[in-house]
Design an enzyme around this catalytic site. Structure first.
Site, PDB file in Angstrom:
ATOM      1  N   ASP A   1       0.840  -1.201   0.000  1.00  0.00           N
ATOM      2  CA  ASP A   1       0.000   0.000   0.000  1.00  0.00           C
ATOM      3  C   ASP A   1       0.883   1.263   0.000  1.00  0.00           C
ATOM      4  O   ASP A   1       0.463   2.318   0.444  1.00  0.00           O
ATOM      5  CB  ASP A   1      -1.017  -0.001   1.163  1.00  0.00           C
ATOM      6  CG  ASP A   1      -0.395  -0.315   2.512  1.00  0.00           C
ATOM      7  OD1 ASP A   1       0.852  -0.354   2.607  1.00  0.00           O
ATOM      8  OD2 ASP A   1      -1.160  -0.534   3.468  1.00  0.00           O
TER       9      ASP A   1
ATOM     10  N   ASP B   1       9.213  -5.609  11.004  1.00  0.00           N
ATOM     11  CA  ASP B   1       9.951  -4.343  10.978  1.00  0.00           C
ATOM     12  C   ASP B   1      10.632  -4.075  12.325  1.00  0.00           C
ATOM     13  O   ASP B   1      11.730  -3.514  12.379  1.00  0.00           O
ATOM     14  CB  ASP B   1       9.058  -3.167  10.541  1.00  0.00           C
ATOM     15  CG  ASP B   1       7.757  -3.043  11.305  1.00  0.00           C
ATOM     16  OD1 ASP B   1       7.459  -3.914  12.163  1.00  0.00           O
ATOM     17  OD2 ASP B   1       7.015  -2.081  11.053  1.00  0.00           O
TER      18      ASP B   1
HETATM   19  N1  UDP Z   1       0.336  -8.798   4.542  1.00  0.00           N
HETATM   20  C1  UDP Z   1       0.774 -10.083   4.366  1.00  0.00           C
HETATM   21  N2  UDP Z   1      -0.001 -11.111   4.822  1.00  0.00           N
HETATM   22  C2  UDP Z   1      -1.198 -10.884   5.425  1.00  0.00           C
HETATM   23  C3  UDP Z   1      -1.641  -9.564   5.588  1.00  0.00           C
HETATM   24  C4  UDP Z   1      -0.841  -8.534   5.153  1.00  0.00           C
HETATM   25  O1  UDP Z   1       1.840 -10.302   3.806  1.00  0.00           O
HETATM   26  O2  UDP Z   1      -1.859 -11.841   5.814  1.00  0.00           O
HETATM   27  C5  UDP Z   1       1.169  -7.694   4.058  1.00  0.00           C
HETATM   28  C6  UDP Z   1       0.403  -6.735   3.176  1.00  0.00           C
HETATM   29  O3  UDP Z   1       0.412  -7.178   1.844  1.00  0.00           O
HETATM   30  C7  UDP Z   1       1.151  -5.443   3.401  1.00  0.00           C
HETATM   31  C8  UDP Z   1       1.611  -5.549   4.843  1.00  0.00           C
HETATM   32  O4  UDP Z   1       1.593  -6.945   5.162  1.00  0.00           O
HETATM   33  O5  UDP Z   1       2.265  -5.325   2.546  1.00  0.00           O
HETATM   34  C9  UDP Z   1       0.729  -4.779   5.811  1.00  0.00           C
HETATM   35  O6  UDP Z   1      -0.596  -5.210   5.658  1.00  0.00           O
HETATM   36  P1  UDP Z   1      -1.837  -4.234   5.825  1.00  0.00           P
HETATM   37  O7  UDP Z   1      -1.602  -2.992   5.024  1.00  0.00           O
HETATM   38  O8  UDP Z   1      -3.073  -5.029   5.493  1.00  0.00           O
HETATM   39  O9  UDP Z   1      -1.876  -3.946   7.378  1.00  0.00           O
HETATM   40  P2  UDP Z   1      -1.258  -2.806   8.284  1.00  0.00           P
HETATM   41  O10 UDP Z   1      -0.270  -3.511   9.164  1.00  0.00           O
HETATM   42  O11 UDP Z   1      -0.600  -1.794   7.396  1.00  0.00           O
HETATM   43  O12 UDP Z   1      -2.418  -2.252   9.010  1.00  0.00           O
HETATM   44 MN    MN Z   2      -0.928  -1.083   5.467  1.00  0.00          MN
END
Ligand code: UDP
Ligand code: MN
Length: 278
Positions: free
Chosen positions: A103, A192
């Site tokens: 994203d 991270d």
């Molecule tokens: N992601 C993943 N597996 C999952 C869910 C998310 O690899 O089951 C990856 C997703 O493609 C993105 C990152 O982890 O690159 C963060 O996911 P998301 O934006 O849905 O969640 P955030 O942590 O940003 O709220």
């Molecule tokens: Mn995200």
């Protein structure tokens, strides 16, 4: 004429750009990237996912990598992907490893300009934290008396970060060949955070804060349009109902461009294909 000799000149081919994704997001997230910034870094960008996908394999000229990691949003699955991203970078002969989420919009020329300020033969960890103070964790020793507090910064994965080859090589004994997962398991923290722990705590190298990386943990509408050219990455997120956290920019309608990537792209690069030329 006098020539100014630039100390480093970062070429696109010096950078290994990894984008973390998952089978569940291929159709909802990858087109916005493929139709915009990916066009500027087709040969340098790889998508790390958890399933073979012939359609996107084709769309990316074979740049989808099936990590064989689980497709759950578990800490372990995410560390597994980061581990594969890191190992693929080590195998490449590139000078910089830059990780992004699926994203993120990456301002590719600006990323190169940023990296140009740093020597990849030195140790560099470039990114942006999303917490105001360093993370503090309690390391459990084998005896309770061995408990100790550990404090370190980490760059938010959702904003993107870069690591120089020199630093990556120093990380190899503890994080290469899948060992990144072992460290993640030991501290039980996300990918991270694990990266920050390895670099700041284990290797004692500091994060260099770059304010031009942006995740959706920030309120993106507060970013000033006059500075978009200077920003390295952007993001978006969909809140409850139709309330999106997005960059404030004119251009395509919200319906045609809910994430604002197309509008951003055409703002930054008016001559790009798919942009309404005047
Ligand atoms: N992601 C993943 N597996 C999952 C869910 C998310 O690899 O089951 C990856 C997703 O493609 C993105 C990152 O982890 O690159 C963060 O996911 P998301 O934006 O849905 O969640 P955030 O942590 O940003 O709220
Ligand atoms: Mn995200």
């Amino acid at each position: 004429a006098t020539a100014t000799i630039a100390p480093f000149s970062t070429d696109l081919d010096d950078v290994f750009i990894s984008v973390k994704t998952t089978r569940h997001y291929h159709h909802s997230r990858l087109p916005a990237i493929i139709n915009t910034w990916f066009q500027f870094a087709k040969d340098q960008t790889w998508f790390f996912t958890d399933r073979d996908d012939p359609y996107f394999h084709n769309q990316t000229n074979g740049h989808m990598i099936n990590t064989k990691c689980s497709s759950s949003h578990s800490r372990r699955a995410l560390c597994c992907k980061m581990s594969v991203e890191f190992d693929r970078f080590l195998e490449s002969s590139r000078k910089w490893f830059c990780h992004f989420d699926d994203d993120n919009y990456v301002n590719v020329p600006r990323l190169l300009k940023l990296l140009d300020n740093y020597n990849p033969r030195e140790d560099w960890y470039l990114g942006r934290p999303s917490i105001p103070t360093p993370l503090e964790i309690v390391r459990q020793g084998s005896e309770s008396s061995k408990r100790s507090k550990v404090r370190f910064w980490f760059a938010t994965g959702g904003a993107g970060f870069c690591i120089s080859r020199a630093l990556a090589l120093k990380m190899t004994p503890v994080a290469g060949g899948g060992k990144f997962i072992t460290v993640g398991d030991r501290i039980r923290l996300p990918d991270d955070v694990t990266m920050g722990y390895i670099i700041e705590h284990m290797l004692k190298k500091q994060l260099t804060v770059i304010d031009q990386f942006h995740s959706h943990l920030e309120i993106l509408k507060f970013l000033n349009k006059d500075t978009f050219h200077d920003q390295v990455s952007f993001s978006y997120s969909k809140g409850p109902r139709d309330d999106w956290n997005i960059v404030k920019i004119d251009g395509f309608s919200i319906r045609d461009d809910p994430k604002r990537f197309k509008s951003l792209h055409c703002h930054l690069f008016p001559q790009a294909s798919n942009c309404p030329h005047r």
